[in-house]
Design a protein around this motif. Structure first.
Motif, short mmCIF file in Angstrom:
data_model
loop_
_atom_site.label_atom_id
_atom_site.label_comp_id
_atom_site.label_asym_id
_atom_site.label_seq_id
_atom_site.Cartn_x
_atom_site.Cartn_y
_atom_site.Cartn_z
N LEU A 1 15.79 8.19 7.18
CA LEU A 1 15.72 8.88 8.47
C LEU A 1 14.65 9.96 8.47
N PHE A 2 14.49 10.66 7.34
CA PHE A 2 13.44 11.67 7.23
C PHE A 2 12.06 11.04 7.40
N TRP A 3 11.82 9.92 6.71
CA TRP A 3 10.49 9.28 6.80
C TRP A 3 10.24 8.68 8.19
N ILE A 4 11.28 8.17 8.83
CA ILE A 4 11.11 7.67 10.19
C ILE A 4 10.76 8.82 11.13
N ALA A 5 11.47 9.94 11.00
CA ALA A 5 11.18 11.12 11.83
C ALA A 5 9.77 11.64 11.55
N ALA A 6 9.38 11.66 10.30
CA ALA A 6 8.03 12.14 9.95
C ALA A 6 6.97 11.20 10.51
N GLY B 1 0.31 6.85 6.43
CA GLY B 1 0.81 5.62 5.83
C GLY B 1 2.21 5.29 6.29
N ALA B 2 3.06 6.31 6.44
CA ALA B 2 4.42 6.09 6.92
C ALA B 2 4.41 5.58 8.36
N GLN B 3 3.49 6.11 9.15
CA GLN B 3 3.38 5.66 10.54
C GLN B 3 2.96 4.19 10.60
N ILE B 4 2.00 3.80 9.80
CA ILE B 4 1.54 2.41 9.77
C ILE B 4 2.66 1.50 9.24
N ALA B 5 3.34 1.92 8.18
CA ALA B 5 4.42 1.11 7.63
C ALA B 5 5.56 0.93 8.62
N LEU C 1 7.23 9.32 13.17
CA LEU C 1 7.18 9.48 14.61
C LEU C 1 6.53 10.80 15.01
N ALA C 2 6.64 11.81 14.17
CA ALA C 2 6.06 13.13 14.48
C ALA C 2 4.59 13.22 14.08
N VAL D 1 4.44 -1.64 11.26
CA VAL D 1 4.48 -3.00 10.72
C VAL D 1 5.92 -3.48 10.60
N ALA D 2 6.83 -2.61 10.13
CA ALA D 2 8.24 -2.98 9.99
C ALA D 2 8.85 -3.33 11.35
N LEU D 3 8.50 -2.58 12.38
CA LEU D 3 9.04 -2.87 13.70
C LEU D 3 8.48 -4.17 14.28
#
Length: 71
Positions: A10-15, A60-64, A17-18, A67-69
């Motif tokens: 959840l932290f990485w998803i929030a990061a 990188g988290a945003q790109i990952a 998105l932010a 891609v996951a979605l």
């Protein structure tokens, strides 16, 4: 029960998105800050080209996440 994996996810998803709101510049090269240690300008330090490691991780988290979605 251990909830650490869900909290980290959840932290990485929030990061991720932010990241666009934070207006970070992950590809900006600053030769004066090559391999600099963490400080107020770069919380995780700088890499071998002087780029901010945290900004690069968030990009990188945003790109990952995108891609996951899509997958």
């Amino acid at each position: 029960m251990k909830r650490w994996p869900q909290i980290v996810l959840l932290f990485w998803i929030a990061a991720a998105l932010a990241a666009p709101v934070l207006a970070l510049q992950p590809n900006t090269i600053d030769l004066g800050r090559i391999l600099a240690t963490p400080d107020m300008h770069a919380w995780l330090g700088n890499d071998d080209l002087g780029r901010d490691v945290l900004a690069r991780l968030l990009e990188g988290a945003q790109i990952a996440l995108s891609v996951a979605l899509i997958v």
